[in-house]
Design an enzyme around this catalytic site. Sequence first.
Site, PDB file in Angstrom:
ATOM      1  N   VAL A  29       5.389 -67.211  -7.113  1.00  0.00           N
ATOM      2  CA  VAL A  29       4.731 -67.797  -5.936  1.00  0.00           C
ATOM      3  C   VAL A  29       3.533 -66.916  -5.609  1.00  0.00           C
ATOM      4  O   VAL A  29       3.691 -65.723  -5.303  1.00  0.00           O
ATOM      5  CB  VAL A  29       5.697 -67.881  -4.731  1.00  0.00           C
ATOM      6  CG1 VAL A  29       4.960 -68.445  -3.520  1.00  0.00           C
ATOM      7  CG2 VAL A  29       6.921 -68.738  -5.068  1.00  0.00           C
ATOM      8  N   HIS A  55       4.407 -61.616  -1.239  1.00  0.00           N
ATOM      9  CA  HIS A  55       5.699 -61.541  -0.547  1.00  0.00           C
ATOM     10  C   HIS A  55       6.407 -60.269  -0.953  1.00  0.00           C
ATOM     11  O   HIS A  55       6.458 -59.914  -2.126  1.00  0.00           O
ATOM     12  CB  HIS A  55       6.568 -62.772  -0.847  1.00  0.00           C
ATOM     13  CG  HIS A  55       6.647 -63.123  -2.294  1.00  0.00           C
ATOM     14  ND1 HIS A  55       5.630 -63.785  -2.956  1.00  0.00           N
ATOM     15  CD2 HIS A  55       7.601 -62.885  -3.213  1.00  0.00           C
ATOM     16  CE1 HIS A  55       5.968 -63.938  -4.216  1.00  0.00           C
ATOM     17  NE2 HIS A  55       7.164 -63.394  -4.409  1.00  0.00           N
ATOM     18  N   HIS A  77       9.833 -58.527  -1.364  1.00  0.00           N
ATOM     19  CA  HIS A  77      11.278 -58.774  -1.474  1.00  0.00           C
ATOM     20  C   HIS A  77      12.031 -57.610  -0.834  1.00  0.00           C
ATOM     21  O   HIS A  77      11.753 -56.439  -1.146  1.00  0.00           O
ATOM     22  CB  HIS A  77      11.709 -58.835  -2.948  1.00  0.00           C
ATOM     23  CG  HIS A  77      11.194 -59.984  -3.735  1.00  0.00           C
ATOM     24  ND1 HIS A  77      11.931 -61.113  -4.000  1.00  0.00           N
ATOM     25  CD2 HIS A  77      10.000 -60.184  -4.357  1.00  0.00           C
ATOM     26  CE1 HIS A  77      11.238 -61.942  -4.752  1.00  0.00           C
ATOM     27  NE2 HIS A  77      10.057 -61.407  -4.987  1.00  0.00           N
ATOM     28  N   ARG A 131      14.948 -65.908   4.464  1.00  0.00           N
ATOM     29  CA  ARG A 131      15.880 -65.658   3.361  1.00  0.00           C
ATOM     30  C   ARG A 131      15.395 -66.355   2.084  1.00  0.00           C
ATOM     31  O   ARG A 131      14.943 -67.501   2.128  1.00  0.00           O
ATOM     32  CB  ARG A 131      17.296 -66.128   3.735  1.00  0.00           C
ATOM     33  CG  ARG A 131      17.851 -65.320   4.875  1.00  0.00           C
ATOM     34  CD  ARG A 131      19.349 -65.461   5.082  1.00  0.00           C
ATOM     35  NE  ARG A 131      19.703 -64.790   6.335  1.00  0.00           N
ATOM     36  CZ  ARG A 131      19.889 -63.475   6.468  1.00  0.00           C
ATOM     37  NH1 ARG A 131      19.805 -62.680   5.409  1.00  0.00           N
ATOM     38  NH2 ARG A 131      20.165 -62.934   7.646  1.00  0.00           N
ATOM     39  N   ASP A 132      15.525 -65.620   0.973  1.00  0.00           N
ATOM     40  CA  ASP A 132      15.162 -66.190  -0.326  1.00  0.00           C
ATOM     41  C   ASP A 132      16.103 -67.344  -0.652  1.00  0.00           C
ATOM     42  O   ASP A 132      17.317 -67.258  -0.438  1.00  0.00           O
ATOM     43  CB  ASP A 132      15.240 -65.108  -1.418  1.00  0.00           C
ATOM     44  CG  ASP A 132      14.512 -65.527  -2.682  1.00  0.00           C
ATOM     45  OD1 ASP A 132      13.462 -64.924  -2.979  1.00  0.00           O
ATOM     46  OD2 ASP A 132      14.984 -66.467  -3.368  1.00  0.00           O
TER      47      ASP A 132
HETATM   48  P1  AMP Z   1       8.417 -63.965  -7.148  1.00  0.00           P
HETATM   49  O1  AMP Z   1       9.140 -64.284  -8.433  1.00  0.00           O
HETATM   50  O2  AMP Z   1       8.274 -62.498  -6.880  1.00  0.00           O
HETATM   51  O3  AMP Z   1       7.119 -64.702  -7.023  1.00  0.00           O
HETATM   52  O4  AMP Z   1       9.385 -64.466  -5.990  1.00  0.00           O
HETATM   53  C1  AMP Z   1       9.344 -65.751  -5.471  1.00  0.00           C
HETATM   54  C2  AMP Z   1      10.615 -65.905  -4.705  1.00  0.00           C
HETATM   55  O5  AMP Z   1      10.490 -67.007  -3.837  1.00  0.00           O
HETATM   56  C3  AMP Z   1      11.844 -66.175  -5.593  1.00  0.00           C
HETATM   57  O6  AMP Z   1      12.808 -65.164  -5.375  1.00  0.00           O
HETATM   58  C4  AMP Z   1      12.309 -67.553  -5.133  1.00  0.00           C
HETATM   59  O7  AMP Z   1      13.715 -67.689  -5.156  1.00  0.00           O
HETATM   60  C5  AMP Z   1      11.733 -67.621  -3.727  1.00  0.00           C
HETATM   61  N1  AMP Z   1      11.509 -68.969  -3.226  1.00  0.00           N
HETATM   62  C6  AMP Z   1      10.895 -69.992  -3.861  1.00  0.00           C
HETATM   63  N2  AMP Z   1      10.833 -71.080  -3.059  1.00  0.00           N
HETATM   64  C7  AMP Z   1      11.412 -70.709  -1.881  1.00  0.00           C
HETATM   65  C8  AMP Z   1      11.654 -71.387  -0.648  1.00  0.00           C
HETATM   66  N3  AMP Z   1      11.274 -72.667  -0.449  1.00  0.00           N
HETATM   67  N4  AMP Z   1      12.275 -70.705   0.353  1.00  0.00           N
HETATM   68  C9  AMP Z   1      12.658 -69.419   0.167  1.00  0.00           C
HETATM   69  N5  AMP Z   1      12.439 -68.735  -0.972  1.00  0.00           N
HETATM   70  C10 AMP Z   1      11.835 -69.365  -1.987  1.00  0.00           C
END
Ligand code: AMP
Length: 114
Positions: free
Chosen positions: A96, A100, A102, A29-30
């Site tokens: 990140v 990933h 979503h 989960r995000d």
């Molecule tokens: P993006 O902006 O597409 O790179 O998405 C990165 C996602 O990772 C964001 O929706 C963040 O909320 C999520 N995120 C960052 N750190 C964590 C974590 N430790 N556990 C779960 N989700 C995370």
Amino acid sequence: MSECLFCGIATGEIDASVVADDDRWLAFRDINPQAPTHILVIPKRHVATVNDLTGDDETLVGELVRAAARIATDEGIAEDGYRLVLNTNAGAGQTVFHLHLHLLGGRPLSWPPG
Ligand code: AMP
Ligand code: ZN
């Protein structure tokens, strides 16, 4: 510990709310959900962005999408609809740099996205 956050989650060094696990991918989960269901599906192998995928990864990408579809069914959002997003590089909001997928659903999702 790996310098990559999602590699750390993939190895279990960093906690996450895991919803499904496989040899080659992990779904969790995000931490900052943008919809009632907001799950990330990642390859366990480090791949920074979609731009870094190779021909050898074609099966892997299919597995990520199929995993997301199964999880959408498990979450009860498959019928109403959901969105799969691969933000790629800073201009698209990638923060990140470990690929990933979503999975977003559980509310109406407008188009076009912001
Ligand atoms: P993006 O902006 O597409 O790179 O998405 C990165 C996602 O990772 C964001 O929706 C963040 O909320 C999520 N995120 C960052 N750190 C964590 C974590 N430790 N556990 C779960 N989700 C995370
Ligand atoms: Zn990584």
